[in-house]
Design an enzyme around this catalytic site. Structure first.
Site, mmCIF file in Angstrom:
data_model
loop_
_atom_site.group_PDB
_atom_site.id
_atom_site.type_symbol
_atom_site.label_atom_id
_atom_site.label_comp_id
_atom_site.label_asym_id
_atom_site.label_seq_id
_atom_site.Cartn_x
_atom_site.Cartn_y
_atom_site.Cartn_z
ATOM 1 N N SER A 143 30.400 54.571 40.904
ATOM 2 C CA SER A 143 30.207 54.102 42.280
ATOM 3 C C SER A 143 29.237 55.062 42.956
ATOM 4 O O SER A 143 29.162 56.238 42.572
ATOM 5 C CB SER A 143 31.543 54.129 43.025
ATOM 6 O OG SER A 143 31.342 53.851 44.402
ATOM 7 N N TYR A 151 39.591 57.999 46.329
ATOM 8 C CA TYR A 151 38.682 57.097 45.593
ATOM 9 C C TYR A 151 37.376 57.805 45.231
ATOM 10 O O TYR A 151 36.942 57.797 44.071
ATOM 11 C CB TYR A 151 38.391 55.840 46.413
ATOM 12 C CG TYR A 151 37.467 54.893 45.692
ATOM 13 C CD1 TYR A 151 37.917 54.158 44.597
ATOM 14 C CD2 TYR A 151 36.129 54.759 46.070
ATOM 15 C CE1 TYR A 151 37.065 53.312 43.905
ATOM 16 C CE2 TYR A 151 35.274 53.912 45.383
ATOM 17 C CZ TYR A 151 35.753 53.190 44.304
ATOM 18 O OH TYR A 151 34.901 52.360 43.604
HETATM 19 O O1 NJP Z 1 37.303 45.048 41.550
HETATM 20 P P1 NJP Z 1 38.339 43.830 41.442
HETATM 21 P P2 NJP Z 1 35.740 45.130 41.216
HETATM 22 N N1 NJP Z 1 45.086 47.898 34.070
HETATM 23 O O2 NJP Z 1 39.505 44.268 42.261
HETATM 24 C C1 NJP Z 1 41.506 45.496 36.761
HETATM 25 C C2 NJP Z 1 33.865 49.630 40.880
HETATM 26 N N2 NJP Z 1 33.137 49.450 42.124
HETATM 27 O O3 NJP Z 1 35.377 44.153 40.196
HETATM 28 O O4 NJP Z 1 44.838 44.066 35.716
HETATM 29 C C3 NJP Z 1 44.146 47.035 33.669
HETATM 30 O O5 NJP Z 1 37.678 42.545 41.732
HETATM 31 C C4 NJP Z 1 41.894 44.187 37.414
HETATM 32 O O6 NJP Z 1 42.614 43.377 36.486
HETATM 33 P P3 NJP Z 1 44.198 43.037 36.582
HETATM 34 C C5 NJP Z 1 35.356 49.793 41.036
HETATM 35 O O7 NJP Z 1 35.706 51.134 41.363
HETATM 36 C C6 NJP Z 1 33.320 48.341 42.887
HETATM 37 O O8 NJP Z 1 34.999 45.147 42.491
HETATM 38 O O9 NJP Z 1 44.266 41.674 35.986
HETATM 39 N N3 NJP Z 1 43.245 46.507 34.493
HETATM 40 C C7 NJP Z 1 40.542 43.550 37.685
HETATM 41 O O10 NJP Z 1 40.096 42.835 36.564
HETATM 42 C C8 NJP Z 1 35.838 49.396 39.656
HETATM 43 O O11 NJP Z 1 35.788 50.488 38.781
HETATM 44 C C9 NJP Z 1 32.613 48.211 44.086
HETATM 45 O O12 NJP Z 1 44.601 43.120 38.018
HETATM 46 C C10 NJP Z 1 43.315 46.840 35.786
HETATM 47 C C11 NJP Z 1 39.655 44.752 37.910
HETATM 48 O O13 NJP Z 1 40.338 45.919 37.412
HETATM 49 C C12 NJP Z 1 34.829 48.348 39.219
HETATM 50 O O14 NJP Z 1 33.706 48.472 40.072
HETATM 51 C C13 NJP Z 1 31.736 49.212 44.484
HETATM 52 C C14 NJP Z 1 44.271 47.725 36.283
HETATM 53 C C15 NJP Z 1 39.392 44.964 39.381
HETATM 54 O O15 NJP Z 1 38.736 43.855 39.890
HETATM 55 C C16 NJP Z 1 35.330 46.913 39.291
HETATM 56 O O16 NJP Z 1 35.683 46.619 40.635
HETATM 57 C C17 NJP Z 1 31.591 50.321 43.707
HETATM 58 C C18 NJP Z 1 45.188 48.265 35.347
HETATM 59 N N4 NJP Z 1 46.156 49.114 35.736
HETATM 60 C C19 NJP Z 1 32.286 50.435 42.524
HETATM 61 N N5 NJP Z 1 44.097 47.868 37.617
HETATM 62 C C20 NJP Z 1 32.755 47.020 44.969
HETATM 63 N N6 NJP Z 1 33.479 45.969 44.588
HETATM 64 O O17 NJP Z 1 32.162 47.041 46.083
HETATM 65 C C21 NJP Z 1 43.048 47.087 37.952
HETATM 66 O O18 NJP Z 1 30.746 51.282 44.099
HETATM 67 N N7 NJP Z 1 42.584 46.473 36.854
#
Ligand code: NJP
Length: 230
Positions: free
Chosen positions: A134, A147
């Site tokens: 990020s 974060y």
């Molecule tokens: O987030 P979201 P993004 N075990 O909430 C999974 C970075 N980022 O796509 O388990 C396994 O739509 C969750 O799956 P589920 C951010 O830090 C973002 O925006 O089924 N999986 C879902 O597929 C992150 O590293 C922005 O709930 C787990 C996914 O993670 C990455 O981009 C800006 C889990 C989250 O989907 C993806 O974020 C930035 C677990 N314990 C960096 N916990 C931004 N969106 O603006 C969660 O600079 N997941």
């Protein structure tokens, strides 16, 4: 790049991870990992309809035993450590549970998942580990004590790992987006001006798509359409 190479993507059930899976499915056989089985099944079906191949792994990346068991037989040519959570609020409002969840998912899981698939890459003398960081991994903001700290940790992890495994033929990259239109955090809801998840997926493909002796180690992706502060 041969068609049969495999890409394991964490957090593939929605958001950026889902977009990465769809994009990479044009080149790789996908292993999509997350906790939400139904959403992973939908993704696998969509990839199948587009002519690609996708298997799913239901796991919690923060659970070391679950990760070790689920990935024991996985040979991945590419690993995209994308799963992440963000509770963006000041330290005095953060609960201990929110703190620990962010550290476990955004940072500790990098050890569990990477440790599971890296030995195969080193053995084969090739592979690519991509971490979704990020711009918060380089700068601070109010509400980012945990974060932003986890994303700073991502940078240290990735650069150190890159130095450790590049001689073994394994590449390590960090793709660091600005704001992306996902359901990541209520803060980001309705940010129509933000990057699309597909923009980040394109950046990941760009990083992967380099000649064997070339490594893009860090890549920042930003939008040009941030609303002006008045
Ligand atoms: O987030 P979201 P993004 N075990 O909430 C999974 C970075 N980022 O796509 O388990 C396994 O739509 C969750 O799956 P589920 C951010 O830090 C973002 O925006 O089924 N999986 C879902 O597929 C992150 O590293 C922005 O709930 C787990 C996914 O993670 C990455 O981009 C800006 C889990 C989250 O989907 C993806 O974020 C930035 C677990 N314990 C960096 N916990 C931004 N969106 O603006 C969660 O600079 N997941």
């Amino acid at each position: 790049m041969p068609d049969h190479e495999t890409a394991l993507i964490t957090g593939a059930s929605r958001g950026i991870g889902r977009a990465i899976a769809l994009r990479l499915a044009e080149r790789y056989e996908i292993i999509a990992a997350a906790r939400s089985e139904a959403e992973l099944d939908e993704l696998a079906a969509e990839i199948g309809e587009r002519g690609g191949r996708c298997t799913t792994v239901t796991l919690d990346v923060a659970n070391p035993r679950m990760v070790a068991e689920a990935l024991a037989d996985v040979d991945a040519d590419v690993l995209v450590n994308n799963a992440g959570v963000g509770v963006l609020k000041p330290l005095l409002e953060l609960t201990a549970e929110e703190w620990h969840t962010m550290v476990d998912v955004n940072f500790n899981a990098l050890f569990h998942v990477t440790r599971a698939v890296l030995p195969g890459m080193v053995r084969r003398g090739r592979g690519h580990v991509v971490v979704i960081g990020s711009i918060a991994g380089r700068s601070a903001f109010v509400g980012g004590t945990c974060y932003a700290a986890t994303k700073h940790a991502v940078m240290g992890f990735a650069e150190s790992l890159m130095l450790e495994v590049r001689d073994a033929g394994v590449k390590v990259s960090v793709v660091s987006p600005g704001s992306v239109r996902t359901n990541f955090s209520p803060e980001f809801a309705g940010k129509d001006w933000a990057l699309a998840p597909e923009d980040v997926a394109d950046a990941v493909l760009h990083v992967l798509d380099t000649p064997p002796a070339v490594l893009i180690h860090r890549l920042e992706v930003r939008t040009l359409t941030v609303p002006k502060k008045r």
